[in-house]
Design a protein around this motif. Structure first.
Motif, PDB file in Angstrom:
ATOM      1  N   ASP A 145     -56.921 -15.987  92.369  1.00 11.30           N
ATOM      2  CA  ASP A 145     -56.805 -14.920  92.109  1.00 11.30           C
ATOM      3  C   ASP A 145     -55.756 -14.536  91.569  1.00 11.30           C
ATOM      4  N   ARG A 146     -55.676 -13.289  91.503  1.00 13.01           N
ATOM      5  CA  ARG A 146     -54.754 -12.608  90.430  1.00 13.01           C
ATOM      6  C   ARG A 146     -53.858 -12.426  90.236  1.00 13.01           C
ATOM      7  N   ALA A 147     -53.497 -13.080  91.907  1.00 13.81           N
ATOM      8  CA  ALA A 147     -52.020 -13.032  92.492  1.00 13.81           C
ATOM      9  C   ALA A 147     -50.922 -14.266  91.495  1.00 13.81           C
ATOM     10  N   TYR A 148     -51.771 -15.321  90.595  1.00  9.00           N
ATOM     11  CA  TYR A 148     -51.595 -16.057  90.558  1.00  9.00           C
ATOM     12  C   TYR A 148     -51.455 -16.186  88.850  1.00  9.00           C
ATOM     13  N   VAL A 149     -50.775 -15.249  88.285  1.00  8.38           N
ATOM     14  CA  VAL A 149     -50.969 -14.649  86.935  1.00  8.38           C
ATOM     15  C   VAL A 149     -50.498 -16.699  86.384  1.00  8.38           C
ATOM     16  N   ARG A 150     -51.787 -17.157  84.569  1.00  9.61           N
ATOM     17  CA  ARG A 150     -51.575 -18.257  84.860  1.00  9.61           C
ATOM     18  C   ARG A 150     -50.406 -18.224  83.081  1.00  9.61           C
ATOM     19  N   ILE A 151     -49.204 -18.798  82.687  1.00 10.31           N
ATOM     20  CA  ILE A 151     -48.636 -18.891  81.895  1.00 10.31           C
ATOM     21  C   ILE A 151     -49.396 -20.222  80.762  1.00 10.31           C
ATOM     22  N   PRO A 152     -49.542 -19.616  79.760  1.00 16.59           N
ATOM     23  CA  PRO A 152     -50.060 -20.425  78.483  1.00 16.59           C
ATOM     24  C   PRO A 152     -49.389 -20.798  78.149  1.00 16.59           C
ATOM     25  N   SER A 153     -49.708 -22.588  77.784  1.00 21.12           N
ATOM     26  CA  SER A 153     -48.708 -23.022  77.119  1.00 21.12           C
ATOM     27  C   SER A 153     -48.651 -23.604  75.560  1.00 21.12           C
ATOM     28  N   ASN A 154     -49.905 -22.695  75.099  1.00 21.94           N
ATOM     29  CA  ASN A 154     -49.756 -21.899  73.653  1.00 21.94           C
ATOM     30  C   ASN A 154     -50.533 -21.539  73.608  1.00 21.94           C
ATOM     31  N   SER A 155     -50.535 -21.045  72.151  1.00 25.73           N
ATOM     32  CA  SER A 155     -51.086 -19.272  71.277  1.00 25.73           C
ATOM     33  C   SER A 155     -52.465 -19.975  71.963  1.00 25.73           C
ATOM     34  N   SER A 156     -53.310 -20.700  71.686  1.00 30.97           N
ATOM     35  CA  SER A 156     -54.743 -21.484  72.058  1.00 30.97           C
ATOM     36  C   SER A 156     -55.174 -20.744  72.961  1.00 30.97           C
ATOM     37  N   GLU A 157     -54.599 -21.156  74.440  1.00 30.27           N
ATOM     38  CA  GLU A 157     -54.663 -20.889  75.150  1.00 30.27           C
ATOM     39  C   GLU A 157     -54.573 -19.441  75.967  1.00 30.27           C
ATOM     40  N   ASP A 158     -53.379 -19.162  74.848  1.00 31.63           N
ATOM     41  CA  ASP A 158     -52.881 -17.242  75.070  1.00 31.63           C
ATOM     42  C   ASP A 158     -54.221 -16.578  74.205  1.00 31.63           C
ATOM     43  N   ALA A 159     -55.079 -16.909  73.655  1.00 31.54           N
ATOM     44  CA  ALA A 159     -56.564 -16.275  73.365  1.00 31.54           C
ATOM     45  C   ALA A 159     -57.599 -16.643  73.777  1.00 31.54           C
ATOM     46  N   ALA A 160     -57.019 -17.305  74.886  1.00 30.77           N
ATOM     47  CA  ALA A 160     -58.838 -17.665  75.875  1.00 30.77           C
ATOM     48  C   ALA A 160     -59.625 -16.512  76.693  1.00 30.77           C
ATOM     49  N   SER A 161     -60.745 -16.889  76.204  1.00 28.74           N
ATOM     50  CA  SER A 161     -62.141 -15.949  76.561  1.00 28.74           C
ATOM     51  C   SER A 161     -62.582 -15.406  77.672  1.00 28.74           C
TER      52      SER A 161
ATOM     53  N   LYS B  52     -58.770 -22.193  96.417  1.00 30.44           N
ATOM     54  CA  LYS B  52     -58.061 -21.517  96.260  1.00 30.44           C
ATOM     55  C   LYS B  52     -57.243 -22.334  94.733  1.00 30.44           C
ATOM     56  N   PHE B  53     -58.085 -22.054  93.568  1.00 29.90           N
ATOM     57  CA  PHE B  53     -57.250 -22.775  92.592  1.00 29.90           C
ATOM     58  C   PHE B  53     -55.962 -21.898  91.952  1.00 29.90           C
ATOM     59  N   LYS B  54     -55.259 -22.650  91.513  1.00 30.55           N
ATOM     60  CA  LYS B  54     -53.861 -22.415  90.847  1.00 30.55           C
ATOM     61  C   LYS B  54     -52.949 -22.792  89.578  1.00 30.55           C
ATOM     62  N   PRO B  55     -53.121 -22.154  88.941  1.00 28.24           N
ATOM     63  CA  PRO B  55     -53.196 -22.901  87.099  1.00 28.24           C
ATOM     64  C   PRO B  55     -51.516 -23.600  87.252  1.00 28.24           C
ATOM     65  N   GLN B  56     -50.797 -24.264  86.751  1.00 27.63           N
ATOM     66  CA  GLN B  56     -50.166 -25.565  86.696  1.00 27.63           C
ATOM     67  C   GLN B  56     -48.904 -24.317  86.269  1.00 27.63           C
ATOM     68  N   HIS B  57     -49.024 -24.010  85.414  1.00 25.51           N
ATOM     69  CA  HIS B  57     -47.946 -22.838  84.997  1.00 25.51           C
ATOM     70  C   HIS B  57     -47.878 -21.570  85.737  1.00 25.51           C
ATOM     71  N   TYR B  58     -47.438 -20.863  86.443  1.00 23.41           N
ATOM     72  CA  TYR B  58     -47.751 -19.367  87.238  1.00 23.41           C
ATOM     73  C   TYR B  58     -46.491 -18.879  87.381  1.00 23.41           C
ATOM     74  N   GLN B  59     -46.869 -17.213  87.086  1.00 25.76           N
ATOM     75  CA  GLN B  59     -46.070 -17.085  87.631  1.00 25.76           C
ATOM     76  C   GLN B  59     -46.111 -15.363  88.881  1.00 25.76           C
ATOM     77  N   THR B  60     -46.489 -15.416  89.839  1.00 25.80           N
ATOM     78  CA  THR B  60     -47.108 -14.770  90.893  1.00 25.80           C
ATOM     79  C   THR B  60     -46.345 -12.960  90.989  1.00 25.80           C
ATOM     80  N   ASP B  61     -47.611 -12.497  90.838  1.00 28.42           N
ATOM     81  CA  ASP B  61     -47.317 -10.935  90.756  1.00 28.42           C
ATOM     82  C   ASP B  61     -48.310 -10.239  91.802  1.00 28.42           C
ATOM     83  N   ALA B  62     -46.488 -10.231  93.426  1.00 29.94           N
ATOM     84  CA  ALA B  62     -46.434  -9.986  94.375  1.00 29.94           C
ATOM     85  C   ALA B  62     -47.682  -8.582  94.151  1.00 29.94           C
TER      86      ALA B  62
END
Length: 322
Positions: A97-113, A276-286
């Motif tokens: 669900d795009r409403a749950y915006v994943r917050i990467p825990s490190n730079s490698s996650e941030d660069a995930a394709s 409905k999969f939710k990342p462990q760390h996320y920010q909701t985009d209402a």
């Protein structure tokens, strides 16, 4: 002990879509699970439907659904629903669900394709959605064999990585008696994978309000939109009826995680489950919530809410370390 099989397909990955084309619900996975004898019986029934309608080469897939093949497609999904009702197979759906915006825990996650995201989600789907941890144990020390059948993937690297994860599932699940193997197939030759595509194609279309999409000067639904809306609603009502019959609940929702109470074994026992999969760390985009989308389901802008963290054992984390 019986051999178990899982047939999986994915849809609505939207990896190359422009921001204006993105939809709220994406990266769907659908899976059929049962013993080899039961899923083989389902395959026989599906092939009879193909023969009845004289379909030999064309693949049954959501993107091809229209007025000319609606009855053919409905009889295919009815084979699946009948098998689920008889308790022969189970169906699982997972999506993001795009409403749950994943917050990467490190730079490698941030660069995930997008492919990185897809294979990690598929791994989580296999690990948790089917309740493999709760399969009966053999009293004689025999091993439970689990064969996972996936549609061919464009990336050999990601295929190999997913296969490595799958082989490690027995250790992760603390089930050394399990033997998990992945195989890849052309979905055009495997009706059981095609049915997964129909199920999650319908879910994504219905949830993302594709029946409300309008082109300039278009009034009302196009014939294909009407057919797909009605077909998706038919699938939803069948799923809801199956869930109500087993769980005695009217709380089934196609786009929310199915309740399990305090009984983790329901991950295996339930005939139908939605995740409905939710990342462990996320920010909701209402901004992705229905009350902030336009009447056609289009995103109108970011509305970020405070950061949230889900405890791992309450909702599996989006990581590949486990």
């Amino acid at each position: 002990m019986p051999t178990y099989e899982i047939f999986v397909d994915e849809a609505w990955t939207q990896g190359a879509a422009s921001p204006a084309e993105l939809k709220r619900y994406w990266c769907f996975y659908g899976g059929i699970f049962g013993t080899s004898s039961d899923v083989d019986r389902l395959d026989t029934q599906l092939r009879r439907v193909f023969a009845k309608f004289g379909v030999k080469k064309d693949e049954a897939k959501w993107s091809s659904l229209g007025p000319d093949n609606r009855q053919f497609y409905q009889e295919l999904v009815d084979c699946l629903f009948d098998a689920i009702e008889r308790g022969e197979v189970a169906f699982r759906q997972m999506f993001y669900d795009r409403a749950y915006v994943r917050i990467p825990s490190n730079s490698s996650e941030d660069a995930a394709s997008p492919l990185d995201v897809q294979y990690k989600l598929c791994y989580q789907f296999l690990k948790h959605a089917f309740g493999l941890k709760f399969l009966p144990r053999s009293p004689h020390g025999q091993r439970n064999e689990i064969l996972v059948r996936l549609d061919n993937h464009s990336s050999q690297k990601h295929q190999d990585r997913l296969a490595q994860f799958a082989q490690d599932l027995p250790r992760i699940l603390d089930r050394p008696d399990l033997d998990v193997r992945l195989t890849y197939h052309r979905s055009s030759q495997v009706p059981r994978i095609q049915i997964c595509d129909l199920m999650i194609g319908a879910a994504g279309s219905y949830g993302n309000k594709m029946h409300e999409k309008r082109e300039p000067k278009q009034r009302g639904m196009k014939p294909k939109q009407r057919i797909r809306h009605d077909f998706a609603k038919y699938i939803y009502n069948r799923l809801r009826a199956i869930d109500a019959a087993q769980r005695g609940s009217k709380a089934f929702n196609w786009f929310e995680t199915t309740g399990r109470g305090s009984d983790w074994s329901s991950l295996l026992r339930h005939k139908v489950r939605i995740w409905k999969f939710k990342p462990q760390h996320y920010q909701t985009d209402a901004g992705w919530h229905n009350d902030h989308l336009d009447k056609y389901g289009n995103y109108q802008g970011e509305r970020l809410l405070p950061v949230a963290t889900i405890p791992y054992f309450d909702e599996p984390a989006f990581t590949d370390e486990d």
